[in-house]
Design a protein around this motif. Sequence first.
Motif, PDB file in Angstrom:
ATOM      1  N   ALA A 111       6.305 -10.525   1.106  1.00  0.00           N
ATOM      2  CA  ALA A 111       5.444 -10.852   0.561  1.00  0.00           C
ATOM      3  C   ALA A 111       5.203 -10.474  -1.041  1.00  0.00           C
ATOM      4  O   ALA A 111       5.365  -8.736  -0.502  1.00  0.00           O
ATOM      5  CB  ALA A 111       4.573 -11.664   0.731  1.00  0.00           C
ATOM      6  N   PRO A 112       5.166 -10.346  -1.942  1.00  0.00           N
ATOM      7  CA  PRO A 112       5.557  -9.413  -3.095  1.00  0.00           C
ATOM      8  C   PRO A 112       4.108  -8.156  -2.789  1.00  0.00           C
ATOM      9  O   PRO A 112       2.620  -9.317  -2.175  1.00  0.00           O
ATOM     10  CB  PRO A 112       5.137  -9.807  -4.191  1.00  0.00           C
ATOM     11  CG  PRO A 112       5.097 -11.275  -4.225  1.00  0.00           C
ATOM     12  CD  PRO A 112       5.219 -11.633  -2.621  1.00  0.00           C
ATOM     13  N   ASP A 113       4.075  -7.033  -3.210  1.00  0.00           N
ATOM     14  CA  ASP A 113       2.809  -6.057  -2.846  1.00  0.00           C
ATOM     15  C   ASP A 113       1.327  -6.345  -3.536  1.00  0.00           C
ATOM     16  O   ASP A 113       0.338  -6.778  -2.751  1.00  0.00           O
ATOM     17  CB  ASP A 113       3.506  -4.420  -3.259  1.00  0.00           C
ATOM     18  CG  ASP A 113       4.602  -3.957  -2.184  1.00  0.00           C
ATOM     19  OD1 ASP A 113       4.635  -4.670  -1.575  1.00  0.00           O
ATOM     20  OD2 ASP A 113       5.537  -3.603  -3.383  1.00  0.00           O
ATOM     21  N   LYS A 114       1.348  -7.189  -4.773  1.00  0.00           N
ATOM     22  CA  LYS A 114       0.646  -7.397  -4.933  1.00  0.00           C
ATOM     23  C   LYS A 114      -0.629  -8.151  -4.158  1.00  0.00           C
ATOM     24  O   LYS A 114      -1.510  -8.020  -4.203  1.00  0.00           O
ATOM     25  CB  LYS A 114       0.508  -7.839  -6.850  1.00  0.00           C
ATOM     26  CG  LYS A 114       0.773  -6.695  -7.715  1.00  0.00           C
ATOM     27  CD  LYS A 114       1.353  -7.381  -8.808  1.00  0.00           C
ATOM     28  CE  LYS A 114       1.213  -6.563 -10.113  1.00  0.00           C
ATOM     29  NZ  LYS A 114       1.441  -6.527 -11.084  1.00  0.00           N
ATOM     30  N   ALA A 115      -0.095  -9.307  -3.799  1.00  0.00           N
ATOM     31  CA  ALA A 115      -0.562 -10.553  -3.414  1.00  0.00           C
ATOM     32  C   ALA A 115      -0.923  -9.703  -1.667  1.00  0.00           C
ATOM     33  O   ALA A 115      -1.894 -10.658  -1.091  1.00  0.00           O
ATOM     34  CB  ALA A 115       0.593 -11.964  -2.415  1.00  0.00           C
ATOM     35  N   ILE A 116      -0.224  -9.044  -1.365  1.00  0.00           N
ATOM     36  CA  ILE A 116      -0.599  -8.834   0.085  1.00  0.00           C
ATOM     37  C   ILE A 116      -2.026  -7.238  -0.152  1.00  0.00           C
ATOM     38  O   ILE A 116      -2.900  -7.252   0.264  1.00  0.00           O
ATOM     39  CB  ILE A 116       0.380  -7.238   0.656  1.00  0.00           C
ATOM     40  CG1 ILE A 116       1.588  -8.334   0.900  1.00  0.00           C
ATOM     41  CG2 ILE A 116      -0.008  -6.549   1.724  1.00  0.00           C
ATOM     42  CD1 ILE A 116       2.511  -7.605   1.698  1.00  0.00           C
ATOM     43  N   GLU A 117      -2.201  -6.451  -1.230  1.00  0.00           N
ATOM     44  CA  GLU A 117      -3.097  -5.496  -1.908  1.00  0.00           C
ATOM     45  C   GLU A 117      -4.506  -6.647  -1.860  1.00  0.00           C
ATOM     46  O   GLU A 117      -5.090  -6.431  -2.251  1.00  0.00           O
ATOM     47  CB  GLU A 117      -2.581  -4.872  -2.613  1.00  0.00           C
ATOM     48  CG  GLU A 117      -1.414  -3.831  -2.953  1.00  0.00           C
ATOM     49  CD  GLU A 117      -0.962  -3.430  -4.100  1.00  0.00           C
ATOM     50  OE1 GLU A 117      -1.512  -3.687  -4.902  1.00  0.00           O
ATOM     51  OE2 GLU A 117      -0.331  -2.309  -3.602  1.00  0.00           O
ATOM     52  N   GLY A 118      -3.963  -7.543  -2.862  1.00  0.00           N
ATOM     53  CA  GLY A 118      -5.219  -8.261  -3.140  1.00  0.00           C
ATOM     54  C   GLY A 118      -5.798  -9.507  -1.691  1.00  0.00           C
ATOM     55  O   GLY A 118      -6.968  -9.277  -2.036  1.00  0.00           O
ATOM     56  N   PHE A 119      -5.286  -9.340  -0.831  1.00  0.00           N
ATOM     57  CA  PHE A 119      -5.058  -9.874   0.596  1.00  0.00           C
ATOM     58  C   PHE A 119      -6.607  -8.671   1.400  1.00  0.00           C
ATOM     59  O   PHE A 119      -7.254  -9.412   1.910  1.00  0.00           O
ATOM     60  CB  PHE A 119      -4.587 -10.085   1.693  1.00  0.00           C
ATOM     61  CG  PHE A 119      -4.713 -11.329   2.612  1.00  0.00           C
ATOM     62  CD1 PHE A 119      -5.312 -11.974   2.688  1.00  0.00           C
ATOM     63  CD2 PHE A 119      -4.247  -9.772   3.958  1.00  0.00           C
ATOM     64  CE1 PHE A 119      -5.700 -12.147   3.702  1.00  0.00           C
ATOM     65  CE2 PHE A 119      -4.764 -10.690   5.084  1.00  0.00           C
ATOM     66  CZ  PHE A 119      -5.633 -11.581   5.567  1.00  0.00           C
ATOM     67  N   LEU A 120      -5.557  -7.875   1.413  1.00  0.00           N
ATOM     68  CA  LEU A 120      -6.088  -6.414   1.879  1.00  0.00           C
ATOM     69  C   LEU A 120      -8.132  -6.617   1.116  1.00  0.00           C
ATOM     70  O   LEU A 120      -8.779  -5.941   2.091  1.00  0.00           O
ATOM     71  CB  LEU A 120      -5.608  -4.997   1.834  1.00  0.00           C
ATOM     72  CG  LEU A 120      -4.276  -5.507   2.977  1.00  0.00           C
ATOM     73  CD1 LEU A 120      -3.459  -4.091   2.314  1.00  0.00           C
ATOM     74  CD2 LEU A 120      -4.859  -5.324   3.777  1.00  0.00           C
TER      75      LEU A 120
END
Length: 683
Positions: free
Chosen positions: A77-86
């Motif tokens: 998935a896009p990096d921003k989506a993963i960063e938000g989840f983290l």
Amino acid sequence: MPDLLIEVFSEEIPARMQTRAAEDLKKRVTDGLVAAGLTYAHASAFSTPRRLTLALEGMLAESPTVREERKGPKVGAPDKAIEGFLRGAGLSMDQLEERDTPKGAVYFATIEKAGRPAAEIVSEVLEETIRNFPWPKSMRWGAGALRWVRPLHSILCIITDEAGTNVVPLDIDGIASGDSTEGHRFMGEGRFSVTSFEDYEAKLKRSHVILNATERAEAIWADAQNLAFAQGLEVVEDKGLLAEVAGLVEWPVTLMGDIADDFLGLPPEVLQTSMKEHQKFFSVKNPKTGRIEKFITVANRETKDQGATILAGNQKVLFARLSDAKFFWENDVRVAKTGAAEWLAKLNNVTFHNKLGSVGERIDRIAALSREIAPIVGADADLAEKAARWAKADLNSEMVYEFPELQGLMGRYYAEFAGHEAEVAAAAVEHYSPLGPSDDVPTAPVSVAVSLAEKLDVLTGFWAIDEKPTGSKDPFALRRAALGVIRLVLTNGLTLPLKSLPLRDDADLTDLLSFFHDRLKVFLRDQGIRHDVIDACIAMDGNDDIALLVNRAQALQAFLGTDDGENLLQGFKRANNILSQAEAKDGVEYSFGADLKFAEDAAEKDLFTALDKFEAPIAEAIRGEDFAAAMAGLAGLRAPIDAFFEAVQVNSDNDVVRRNRLNLLNRIRVLCGSVADLTKVEG
């Protein structure tokens, strides 16, 4: 497991707020603890004039460790989506786990929240509770921002376990928590430390503070009764006053004083109300004469002179208060003896409602309606109208102006001085009743007529201006008025079809009748009548006659509780279903009368015979409103209907026979439906 003790100590809390405040403290603290994972075995809340206390038993020493699994975005998935989840999970990339799912590889996070010590959680929850406490009224003091009902002095907050007692660290606007409190304002000996709830309660009592409000109330009542009994008198019971006085004192000392002879001639209600409202005194009456002769006051301290100085001061203030009451009484009696024309005239200048005119105009309507109702309830029409015109006269008296709760009662006294009949005097107080589900219902004919007229006028009036109750809001107590009409009709066994009364033309009487039905449903359900039985009876003609409706419902419920009633209901439903389906299919109504000559089966002929036998008696019973007899007649149809459906096929291949049998089913439907709409009965 640890125990928790909290005390919030302040200046005097108003008595009316104490019980609710103690429950709010309990709810807010326990809800907060449980939400944080800190459970407990038992909680108790207490209040005195200067403190709110909460005691918890069997509390966890720390909240449990919690593991939570969260599903994240897909792998790739896009990096921003993963960063938000983290960020939301508070984890790093290397702490995520990849798992295969039917929709592809997905990141999962496992979040572990470590348990926290109880003291840390209690401190947070208690601070939040104190800063946002739901007082009806609160205040700030000094330079701080904290609000409390009265200035807050100290906070006691300790956790006790096998290892000992620890103070929960807490500081709110400079008020630090501790393990100490203080006792009685005058008889206590300063602050003292406590180690547990048992130690706290015992030391408070030694410092002249009874923590439990119920215990204080019981002590007050027992001492008051003993003082009165010793002189052959009795205390007038007042649970509301007892609860209020118990909230005014921490160490109740009960004293009995004298009422000056100047005031013993006042009506007992005047004495009782004046002493209760102004001084919070209990009335003490002589059971032989019914007169209020003494009073009970409750002091908050013991004195060397056994309360003599306190009593003297109370009697001095009471003399002034009762002097006012005597002045009002004597002035009112003087007006009443002249016929009270000035009171009645002033009612035309008092607005009842801006859309419904003055109180005087309302009285004219009530008087006219009372005349119409009088013959129905067995009252003299002239007397009923006279009572209606006097009923509100005391609203302009000085006594009622000072004590509004005495309206009606004073009207009864003043009616006697005005030379009115006893029935008129009684109606002045009784026309307000019943005020609630447990209030006595008037039975005197004149009182019943005026009470019904008064309630029907207020209902039709507010319906005319479209001011109906909505949801939980009923500012004009219209639900109470409707229930009052219902209870008046049923208690007095009245035949009073509402549609036959000369009520307001501009009121939606159909909608008002529906409102009565809703109130009646509640009333009858409380008496064990099933909702579907009530609906079946409301669907019938004559449903504006409350007594008729209730008699029908009671008879139907009793009938359905028997085997005959239950089986007949099933037979009716079967007949109605077959008939309804046939009428829908054929596009005709089978109501043209069945003919015995087309009957083929013996069971069919027996049903003809049974219907012929019971139709007339059932109809006669219904006309005579003898619903028990009507139900008994229906019971006689149970066996022939059962036998008919056992032996006969309604939908015969022979069209003539089929139509005849369907018409026969219509006779069953019509006869059973003449008692109640059984289609609305469940089962």
